[in-house]
Design a protein around this motif. Structure first.
Motif, PDB file in Angstrom:
ATOM      1  N   LYS A 139       0.791  -1.230   0.000  1.00 40.35           N
ATOM      2  CA  LYS A 139       0.000   0.000   0.000  1.00 40.35           C
ATOM      3  C   LYS A 139       0.825   1.281   0.000  1.00 40.35           C
ATOM      4  O   LYS A 139       0.386   2.323  -0.485  1.00 40.35           O
ATOM      5  CB  LYS A 139      -0.958  -0.007   1.184  1.00 40.35           C
ATOM      6  N   LYS A 140       2.025   1.236   0.546  1.00 41.52           N
ATOM      7  CA  LYS A 140       2.839   2.452   0.643  1.00 41.52           C
ATOM      8  C   LYS A 140       3.719   2.679  -0.587  1.00 41.52           C
ATOM      9  O   LYS A 140       4.369   3.722  -0.707  1.00 41.52           O
ATOM     10  CB  LYS A 140       3.700   2.397   1.902  1.00 41.52           C
ATOM     11  N   THR A 141       3.755   1.713  -1.485  1.00 38.93           N
ATOM     12  CA  THR A 141       4.564   1.849  -2.697  1.00 38.93           C
ATOM     13  C   THR A 141       3.926   2.837  -3.659  1.00 38.93           C
ATOM     14  O   THR A 141       2.738   2.732  -3.968  1.00 38.93           O
ATOM     15  CB  THR A 141       4.726   0.491  -3.404  1.00 38.93           C
ATOM     16  N   LYS A 142       4.708   3.790  -4.144  1.00 43.50           N
ATOM     17  CA  LYS A 142       4.211   4.736  -5.148  1.00 43.50           C
ATOM     18  C   LYS A 142       4.371   4.103  -6.525  1.00 43.50           C
ATOM     19  O   LYS A 142       5.422   3.545  -6.851  1.00 43.50           O
ATOM     20  CB  LYS A 142       4.980   6.049  -5.086  1.00 43.50           C
ATOM     21  N   ILE A 143       3.326   4.209  -7.328  1.00 38.69           N
ATOM     22  CA  ILE A 143       3.327   3.610  -8.662  1.00 38.69           C
ATOM     23  C   ILE A 143       3.464   4.708  -9.709  1.00 38.69           C
ATOM     24  O   ILE A 143       2.700   5.662  -9.732  1.00 38.69           O
ATOM     25  CB  ILE A 143       2.032   2.827  -8.923  1.00 38.69           C
ATOM     26  N   TYR A 144       4.462   4.538 -10.579  1.00 34.35           N
ATOM     27  CA  TYR A 144       4.700   5.473 -11.679  1.00 34.35           C
ATOM     28  C   TYR A 144       4.572   4.700 -12.984  1.00 34.35           C
ATOM     29  O   TYR A 144       5.303   3.737 -13.212  1.00 34.35           O
ATOM     30  CB  TYR A 144       6.098   6.085 -11.586  1.00 34.35           C
TER      31      TYR A 144
END
Length: 231
Positions: A139-144
């Motif tokens: 959940k804390k991973t930023k997705i680019y």
């Protein structure tokens, strides 16, 4: 009644003929294809130590072609590109990335799917599955998510990748819509096109893959846009 039956029979036969002909023209595609070094590289990635500070670059040969840690001066940058990979291959190895709960994941994938005639709608579905799985598992991973790069037909090397610009443009339009779904879109495409909307010749060695100058533009764009430092 006989003329009516004959007309119905002829209509049915014509429908079957048209349907059969249309079916025969449907392009076949394969979701099971994996590059020759896929298993070897997946095992290598699994053995690599993981950290919640990792910045993962996930994709195919275009991603694999750079030393991201060196290029970006970020020791925590990890290259998870596999030459020849498709979206199904990324999905198969995505769990290992998710389990590491990295800080960020940068995704660029899909041009090989296009070259293999995988339908745009299926590629888009796979994109959405990737983001949903990452969101659920880390959940804390930023997705680019990167838009696809253009190609350049003048090099005449990767002919299956050429002449399919409409697929690249359609998928890029769909990727841009991800902004509304808590995914950060990195619009690489405009940074690499020439006046004819082809990949700039001076940035590629074969009309598909990038030269160091191309990677430098990519790196500078990431740095300038603040994607690497935002939390």
């Amino acid at each position: 009644m006989k003329p009516l039956l004959n007309r119905v029979l002829v209509t049915n036969i014509l429908f079957i003929f048209i349907f059969t002909a249309a079916s025969a023209q449907v392009v076949k595609w394969d979701s099971t294809y994996r590059p020759a070094k896929y298993v070897e590289l997946v095992a290598k990635f699994k053995a690599d130590p993981k950290s919640k500070k990792d910045i993962i670059f996930l994709g195919n040969s275009i991603t694999a072609g750079a030393d991201w840690a060196k290029l970006l001066d970020l020791p925590q940058a990890k290259n998870r590109g596999i030459s020849g990979d498709i979206t199904f291959g990324v999905l198969d190895r995505l769990q290992d990335v998710i389990e590491g709960k990295p800080a960020k994941i940068f995704i660029l994938i899909g041009i090989n799917d296009i070259s293999r005639d995988i339908p745009d709608s299926v590629i888009l579905r796979n994109y959405k599955t990737m983001t949903a799985r990452i969101r659920k598992g880390s959940k804390k991973t930023k997705i680019y998510f990167n838009t696809l790069l253009p190609v350049n037909t003048a090099f005449e090397k990767f002919k299956k990748h050429y002449g399919k610009d409409e697929h690249i443009l359609w998928l890029n339009d769909e990727i841009r819509k991800f902004e509304a779904k808590n995914v950060i879109v990195i619009d690489l495409y405009p940074n690499f096109i020439d006046q004819n909307k082809h990949l700039k010749a001076e940035l590629t060695k074969d009309g598909l893959h990038l030269l160091p100058a191309g990677y430098q533009i990519w790196a500078d764009f990431l740095k300038k846009s603040g994607y690497l430092t935002e939390r």
